[in-house]
Structure formats: structure tokens, C-alpha cells
Design an enzyme around this catalytic site. Structure first.
Site, PDB file in Angstrom:
ATOM      1  N   CYS A   2       0.827  -1.206   0.000  1.00  0.00           N
ATOM      2  CA  CYS A   2       0.000   0.000   0.000  1.00  0.00           C
ATOM      3  C   CYS A   2       0.858   1.251   0.000  1.00  0.00           C
ATOM      4  CB  CYS A   2      -0.879   0.045   1.243  1.00  0.00           C
ATOM      5  SG  CYS A   2      -1.998  -1.338   1.362  1.00  0.00           S
ATOM      6  N   ARG A  26       5.723  -0.077  -6.272  1.00  0.00           N
ATOM      7  CA  ARG A  26       5.665  -0.869  -5.048  1.00  0.00           C
ATOM      8  C   ARG A  26       4.735  -2.069  -5.170  1.00  0.00           C
ATOM      9  NH1 ARG A  26       6.445   2.852  -0.090  1.00  0.00           N
ATOM     10  NH2 ARG A  26       4.929   1.520   0.883  1.00  0.00           N
ATOM     11  N   TRP A  73      -2.576  -2.812  -1.713  1.00  0.00           N
ATOM     12  CA  TRP A  73      -2.085  -4.184  -1.915  1.00  0.00           C
ATOM     13  C   TRP A  73      -2.871  -5.031  -0.921  1.00  0.00           C
ATOM     14  CZ3 TRP A  73       0.664  -7.828   1.056  1.00  0.00           C
ATOM     15  CH2 TRP A  73       1.292  -8.847   0.324  1.00  0.00           C
ATOM     16  N   ASN A  97      -1.922   2.732   5.559  1.00  0.00           N
ATOM     17  CA  ASN A  97      -0.882   1.768   5.203  1.00  0.00           C
ATOM     18  C   ASN A  97      -0.506   1.049   6.500  1.00  0.00           C
ATOM     19  OD1 ASN A  97       1.174   0.423   4.003  1.00  0.00           O
ATOM     20  ND2 ASN A  97       2.514   2.179   3.736  1.00  0.00           N
ATOM     21  N   GLY A  98      -0.588  -0.265   6.526  1.00  0.00           N
ATOM     22  CA  GLY A  98      -0.274  -1.024   7.744  1.00  0.00           C
ATOM     23  C   GLY A  98      -1.355  -2.053   8.019  1.00  0.00           C
ATOM     24  N   GLU A 470      18.560 -17.917  -4.617  1.00  0.00           N
ATOM     25  CA  GLU A 470      18.229 -16.616  -5.221  1.00  0.00           C
ATOM     26  C   GLU A 470      17.729 -16.822  -6.659  1.00  0.00           C
ATOM     27  OE1 GLU A 470      17.660 -13.741  -4.342  1.00  0.00           O
ATOM     28  OE2 GLU A 470      18.104 -12.380  -5.976  1.00  0.00           O
ATOM     29  N   LYS A 474      14.066 -15.714  -7.862  1.00  0.00           N
ATOM     30  CA  LYS A 474      13.915 -14.767  -8.974  1.00  0.00           C
ATOM     31  C   LYS A 474      12.976 -15.352 -10.030  1.00  0.00           C
ATOM     32  CE  LYS A 474      15.215 -12.040  -7.783  1.00  0.00           C
ATOM     33  NZ  LYS A 474      15.792 -11.280  -6.713  1.00  0.00           N
ATOM     34  N   GLU A 477       9.217 -15.668  -8.820  1.00  0.00           N
ATOM     35  CA  GLU A 477       8.456 -14.445  -8.568  1.00  0.00           C
ATOM     36  C   GLU A 477       8.060 -13.697  -9.844  1.00  0.00           C
ATOM     37  OE1 GLU A 477      10.365 -11.405  -6.151  1.00  0.00           O
ATOM     38  OE2 GLU A 477      12.314 -12.000  -6.900  1.00  0.00           O
ATOM     39  N   HIS A 493      18.849 -36.930  -0.479  1.00  0.00           N
ATOM     40  CA  HIS A 493      18.139 -37.127   0.791  1.00  0.00           C
ATOM     41  C   HIS A 493      16.646 -36.827   0.653  1.00  0.00           C
ATOM     42  CE1 HIS A 493      21.922 -37.822   2.767  1.00  0.00           C
ATOM     43  NE2 HIS A 493      22.401 -36.723   2.201  1.00  0.00           N
ATOM     44  N   LYS A 593       7.054  -4.161  -3.691  1.00  0.00           N
ATOM     45  CA  LYS A 593       8.479  -3.827  -3.607  1.00  0.00           C
ATOM     46  C   LYS A 593       8.903  -3.575  -2.168  1.00  0.00           C
ATOM     47  CE  LYS A 593      12.519  -2.922  -5.336  1.00  0.00           C
ATOM     48  NZ  LYS A 593      13.297  -4.133  -5.654  1.00  0.00           N
TER      49      LYS A 593
HETATM   50  C1  F6R Z   1      13.018 -10.701  -4.295  1.00  0.00           C
HETATM   51  C2  F6R Z   1      12.813  -9.521  -3.466  1.00  0.00           C
HETATM   52  C3  F6R Z   1      12.325  -9.725  -2.083  1.00  0.00           C
HETATM   53  C4  F6R Z   1      13.041  -8.751  -1.125  1.00  0.00           C
HETATM   54  C5  F6R Z   1      12.452  -8.866   0.285  1.00  0.00           C
HETATM   55  C6  F6R Z   1      13.179  -7.985   1.273  1.00  0.00           C
HETATM   56  O1  F6R Z   1      13.450 -10.344  -5.559  1.00  0.00           O
HETATM   57  O2  F6R Z   1      13.017  -8.420  -3.885  1.00  0.00           O
HETATM   58  O3  F6R Z   1      12.480 -11.036  -1.667  1.00  0.00           O
HETATM   59  O4  F6R Z   1      14.404  -9.061  -1.129  1.00  0.00           O
HETATM   60  O5  F6R Z   1      11.102  -8.510   0.254  1.00  0.00           O
HETATM   61  O6  F6R Z   1      13.102  -6.654   0.894  1.00  0.00           O
HETATM   62  P1  F6R Z   1      14.109  -5.590   1.470  1.00  0.00           P
HETATM   63  O7  F6R Z   1      15.476  -5.951   1.002  1.00  0.00           O
HETATM   64  O8  F6R Z   1      13.637  -4.282   0.929  1.00  0.00           O
HETATM   65  O9  F6R Z   1      14.025  -5.668   2.965  1.00  0.00           O
END
Ligand code: F6R
Length: 598
Positions: A2, A26, A73, A97-98, A470, A474, A477, A493, A593
Site C-alpha cells: 500500500c 511498489r 495491496w 498503510n499497515g 536466489e 527470482k 516471482e 536425501h 516492492k
Molecule cells: C526478491 C525480493 C524480495 C526482497 C524482500 C526484502 O526479488 O526483492 O524477496 O528481497 O522482500 O526486501 P528488502 O530488502 O527491501 O528488505
């Protein structure tokens, strides 16, 4: 997640809509605005993106001097028009927001008082409570203050009250909020990046500080001697972030990594890290979420190997709910691109309350996490707009590497020559990353083939295990292909049971001390007829026969810096799989984001 924005200005709708556009990165699923016009609150909301809201506003225009806006969101209740913000009750409209944790209890009480609700959100109780107290003839400020006392959870609020004058109120508890006084108006926002060129100075309110924004300026309600508005420069002001000639911000941010690593390579910021005396600590705990957690997991290998310091890595959302053993000889590092992740911030507050020394590693200089920690280091990645973290991840790794070399030097664990060599290795990064990016079309071939599968396993060994995680994160997502990662030795295992012609395995196989062990794991995969895709050293081809759309050759690189190199093909693989499947790589579904709720 949000986003909120508010403005008191001539034609306030313009900065609010511009701010909502800047918040789009975001991630959100509905949007809305409310404005005070002709002594009445008028609202427009839509399910979906901002262009739909703008279209609605063309059909049903609004004008006024006091406006709030929101991108939602969904948490409590689906993404629908009735659940979109602002929420209104009588004279009051609110953007939130929250999360209000006790909203069910409050809703029950309000229902008994005769209130009717239009949404299934937690947020709607807030305007109802404020309106309830206004109807008891409390002043606007007292009604908000009394309502706030009832709320449990986190909030940043913009409150619009239909009264004698055009007033907007802002208040926060645990969620990010910024206030700005410009030449043409007064503004509030959940993110400094949402503010426009009129907001060169910003104020970060403290928790539960009620602020009134009027056409005559901004004032703290109930100020006291030690509470004043202190403005700081808004480093985002007037910075226009565009994707240039790239097809997406994510693509641009992947290709920016050469220049970023170049700028980090010089001795710049090196003195920052010497402000920490690593001999004062016998343990480092690194706490983060998502990609930042995987960056922390790579750093563990470096700190242990080169500085001989015990490192634990924790997921922020878990940390404060177990009983971590904390000591005064411990340094807790909190890693966050946004600096606003609610779980990481809460874990930081928890560690601080337990007298642990805290260090924030952030991309956003004045973020909540940066302001809360005892020490703060920036990663200097610049604004990251693509939801999937790419350049912030490599910059986190780069800064960790430099911190680790400082720790190694201070603790005199490795020989001077080795330290010098590790420093030299770091300088090769921009060149090696550029070599991979120049051959990006080869990775596209692998991506086209991989994107036909519904499930994919990623494996790596040692320091490449977090990079495998990672890579899987990636990919899932932004392409929505189900992907999981394992330390290659763990395959037998359990996960090996999954292997067949429909379960491809992506192997990260640079030349390092574990290559021979990894070769055995690769054989195990081949023996089960699982399609193999290898991102690896040229020598692997001597053992395994793969086609050009199954193998990407890594440039030879020193072992210490390999994770910062092997992650680049992971990012490109995810990008090209998502593009092949026609997905929106910058704003993937359901993701945000900046994750500012727990
Ligand atoms: C994946 C991604 C998320 C962030 C996570 C933490 O591509 O971007 O997994 O890494 O939400 O976000 P920050 O680093 O902003 O605390």
C-alpha cells in the site's frame, strides 16, 4: 505494498495522482482518491491500475485543495472497489498503510453503536472511530487522538476531515510516513520517492506525532519543547527514474550492475567499515528477508572463511518469535534494500531492546531501518524499481565483501598477501559481469527451453547454495514457474525422488574447490533422465555433453568473488523466462516492492 499520498495545494489532485504514479512500482491491486470539494468529501476508486482511476476521473472529474490518494495491496479482503481506499464515514476519509490487528474487536464495538461497514478491510474501522468521536463534539485533533488510542498494530494514516477549513492530518505508528512543505503546498506520503519536485525538504514524523497540513503550512499538534519539525534533504527529489531504452526496469537494473560495481570498486566508503571494531564481537547475526536473506547467507561464508568470525543468518519474520541467544559481544546486521521491510524493522527493534549492537545495510539512506540502527551502511545501488531485486542484491554482496575484508584485516586472520589478493579479485568484478552481459543472448536460449517446464530445481554447493536459492526465487516471482533450490548434496536425501523427464535441474557449477563433488551430483541427475541446464565452467563440458541451449559458460573467475558473478545468469534466466511467457516482469502479481506489513 500500500502507498499513501496527500496534498494541500491549489488543484491538489495533480500532485496526488503524480505521487500515486511514483508509488506504482511498489505493487498494488486497486487505487483511489478522496478530495474535499464544496465542503464535501468526494471519492473515486477502482479495482486495478492507476490508468483506470485516471480514466474514471476524466469521466467524473474532481477539483479541490485537499486530497488523499492510495494504492492498495490486498491484505484483509479481496482487491475490490469497496475494499479500495480511501474509506469514508460521515465527515472523515482515511487512507491507511499497515495492519490494524484488533480491527475485529473494534468493528464489533462500532456495529453495536449502529455503524455500517462497506468493506471487509481492517482499515475501515479508523474513519468510523474518528467520526464517532467527532459526533461527540470533540475537536478534529482530539477525535483523531482518541481513535488512535484504540488501534493496535501498525499504521501510517492520511485523514481528511470535512470541516470549516481544508485540513489534512497525518499520523503513524510503525509504518513509514514522510511529510513535506513545498512552495506550492504541503504533502504527506508513505515513501519519499512518491513526492514531487516541490518536496526538496522532508520530515520523518515520530510514532504517534499528529501533524496538521493546511494551506498555511504544517504544524505539530500538541508540540512540546523537545518536539519540533526538523526537515532533511530529500535525496529523491526531482530524480526522474526512467527505464531508458530497456524493455523493463528489471532489465535496466541488471545491465546497470557493471557501472555500479565499478563505482564500488574504488576505495570509496572503505573508511565507513573501519568504524566497526570487529574484534569487539565474537558473533555476527545477519537478519533479513527474501533476496536480502540470501545475500546475508553468502556473507556468512565470507565472514567465516576470511575473518574467522561466527555468523548466524536469520529470517527476519522468525527471529523475534523464537528465543535467540543474544549477547553484548554480538553484532546484529539488518539487511534491507528498501529499509522499510516491517519484519526486518521489528527484528531490529527487538535486538536493540535486548542491548545488541545493530548495523543496518540499506539502499535507502533515510529509511526507517537506517534511522533505527546504531550504525548504517549504504549499498549505493540507486533507486531499484523492478520488484525483483537485482542490482541491490549484487551491491549488498559487494558491500558485505568489503566489510568482510575489513574484518579479516582487523582480526588478522589471513595473511597480508591473501588479503591483497582478495582485494584485487574484487576489482575484476565489473569486467567479468560485463563479459556475461555481452553474451546475454546465449542465456535467452536456455530460458526459452526452460520456460516450457512447470517445475524446476536449482542446485549449487557451498557458497553457491544461496545463489541457487536466489535463482529459484527470482524465477518463481516473475515467471510464476514453480522453482525450488537445494544444496546439491541434499538431492539424494529426498528431492531426487522428483526427478524425471519433466523436472529440469539448473546447476550452478563454477570452477571451485567443490567442482568434483558437484560433478557427482550432476551424474545423479543425468542418471534419472532429468533435463540438465548448467551455468558452469568450461571444463564441465569435458564430462557432460550438453547442447548450446543447455549450457552457459562462465568466465574463469577467482573463487572468492564467484557468487557476485554467478547470480548474473540467474537474473537473466528469470528475466528471459518471464519475457518468453509474456509476464509483467517489473510488477509481478501479488508482490510488493516494499513490504511494510508483517
Ligand atoms: C526478491 C525480493 C524480495 C526482497 C524482500 C526484502 O526479488 O526483492 O524477496 O528481497 O522482500 O526486501 P528488502 O530488502 O527491501 O528488505
Amino acid at each position: 505494498m500500500c502507498g499513501i499520498i496527500g496534498a494541500v495545494a491549489d488543484s491538489a489532485i495533480k500532485p496526488v495522482l503524480e505521487g500515486l504514479s511514483r508509488l506504482e512500482y511498489r505493487g498494488y491491486d486497486s487505487s483511489g482518491i478522496s478530495i474535499l470539494a464544496d465542503n464535501e468529501i468526494k471519492t473515486r476508486k477502482v479495482q486495478g491500475k492507476l490508468n483506470q482511476l485516471k480514466r474514471l476521473l476524466l469521466e467524473q472529474p474532481l477539483e479541490g485543495k485537499c486530497c488523499i490518494g492510495h494504492t492498495r495491496w490486498a491484505t484483509h479482503g479481496k482487491a475490490t472497489v469497496s475494499n479500495a481506499h480511501p474509506h469514508q464515514c460521515g465527515r472523515v476519509a482515511v487512507v491507511h498503510n499497515g495492519i490494524i490487528e484488533n480491527y475485529l474487536h473494534l468493528k464489533e464495538k462500532l456495529l453495536q453503536w449502529g455503524h455500517h461497514f462497506n468493506s471487509s478491510t481492517d482499515s475501515e474501522v479508523i474513519p468510523h472511530l474518528i467520526n464517532h468521536y467527532l459526533s461527540q463534539h470533540l475537536s478534529e485533533e482530539d477525535a483523531i487522538a482518541k481513535a488512535i488510542l484504540q488501534l493496535k498494530g501498525s499504521y501510517a494514516l492520511g485523514v481528511l476531515i470535512d470541516g470549516d477549513s481544508n485540513n489534512l492530518y497525518a499520523i503513524k505508528q510503525g509504518s513509514p510516513l514522510v511529510i513535506s512543505q513545498g512552495v506550492n503546498g504541503a504533502y504527506l506520503a508513505s515513501d519519499a520517492m512518491a513526492l514531487g519536485p516541490d518536496s526538496s525538504k522532508i520530515y520523518y514524523p515520530k510514532d504517534n506525532e499528529l501533524i496538521k497540513l493546511t494551506s498555511h503550512g504544517i504544524k505539530l499538534c500538541n508540540p512540546s519543547a523537545n518536539r519540533k519539525i526538523h526537515y532533511v534533504n530529500n535525496s529523491y527529489c526531482s530524480k526522474i527514474v526512467s527505464k531508458g531504452e530497456h524493455s523493463s526496469f528489471m532489465e535496466k537494473e541488471i545491465f546497470e550492475q557493471v557501472d555500479l560495481l565499478n563505482s564500488l570498486s574504488v576505495d570509496r566508503h572503505a573508511s565507513d567499515y573501519s568504524t566497526i571494531n570487529f574484534n569487539d564481537f565474537n558473533k555476527i547475526t545477519i537478519i533479513a528477508c527474501g533476496s536480502s536473506y540470501y545475500a546475508a547467507s553468502v556473507a556468512k561464508f565470507w565472514f567465516e572463511k576470511y575473518a574467522n568470525i561466527l555468523v548466524e543468518v536469520d529470517i527476519a519474520s522468525e527471529y523475534r518469535y523464537r528465543s535467540p541467544v543474544m549477547t553484548h559481544k554480538e553484532l546484529a546486521i539488518f539487511v534491507s534494500q528498501s529499509g522499510e521491510t516491517a519484519d526486518t524493522l521489528a527484528a531490529l527493534k527487538y535486538a536493540k531492546a535486548n542491548k545488541v549492537q545493530t548495523l543496518a545495510l540499506v539502499n535507502v539512506a533515510n529509511s526507517s531501518i537506517a534511522r533505527e540502527a546504531h550504525f548504517t551502511f549504504e549499498i549505493y545501488a540507486g533507486p531499484e524499481i523492478g520488484v525483483a531485486s537485482t542490482k541491490a542484491f549484487t551491491c549488498q554482496l559487494a558491500i558485505f565483501y568489503k566489510m568482510c575484508l575489513e574484518a579479516a584485516q582487523q582480526r588478522a586472520f589471513i595473511k597480508f598477501d591473501e588479503l591483497k589478493q582478495l582485494q584485487q579479485n574484487f576489482l575484476q568484478l565489473p569486467y567479468l559481469i560485463e563479459k556475461i552481459l555481452q553474451r546475454c543472448t546465449e542465456i535467452k536460449l536456455l530460458a526459452i527451453k526452460l520456460s516450457r517446464y512447470s517445475n524446476i530445481l536449482f542446485i549449487g554447493r557451498g557458497i553457491q547454495t544461496p545463489i541457487a536459492h536466489e535463482g529459484a526465487l527470482k524465477l518463481k516471482e516473475i515467471s510464476y514457474i514453480h522453482a525450488e533450490a537445494y544444496a546439491a548434496g541434499e538431492l539424494k536425501h529426498g528431492p531426487i525422488a522428483l526427478l524425471d523427464e519433466q523436472m529440469p535441474v539448473v546447476v550452478i557449477a563454477p570452477k571451485d574447490s567443490l567442482t568434483d563433488k558437484l560433478l557427482s551430483n550432476i551424474q545423479e541427475v543425468q542418471a534419472r533422465n532429468a533435463p540438465l541446464f548448467i551455468i558452469g565452467d568450461a571444463s564441465i563440458r569435458d564430462y557432460i555433453n550438453l547442447k548450446e541451449d543447455e549450457f552457459f559458460e562462465l568466465p574463469p573467475a577467482p573463487e572468492s568473488i564467484q557468487p557476485i558473478i554467478t547470480v548474473i545468469p540467474m537474473q537473466l534466466l528469470a528475466l528471459y523466462c518471464a519475457q518468453t511467457l509474456g509476464k509483467n516482469v517489473d510488477q509481478p502479481r501479488n508482490l510488493a516492492k516494499s513490504v511494510t506489513v508483517e
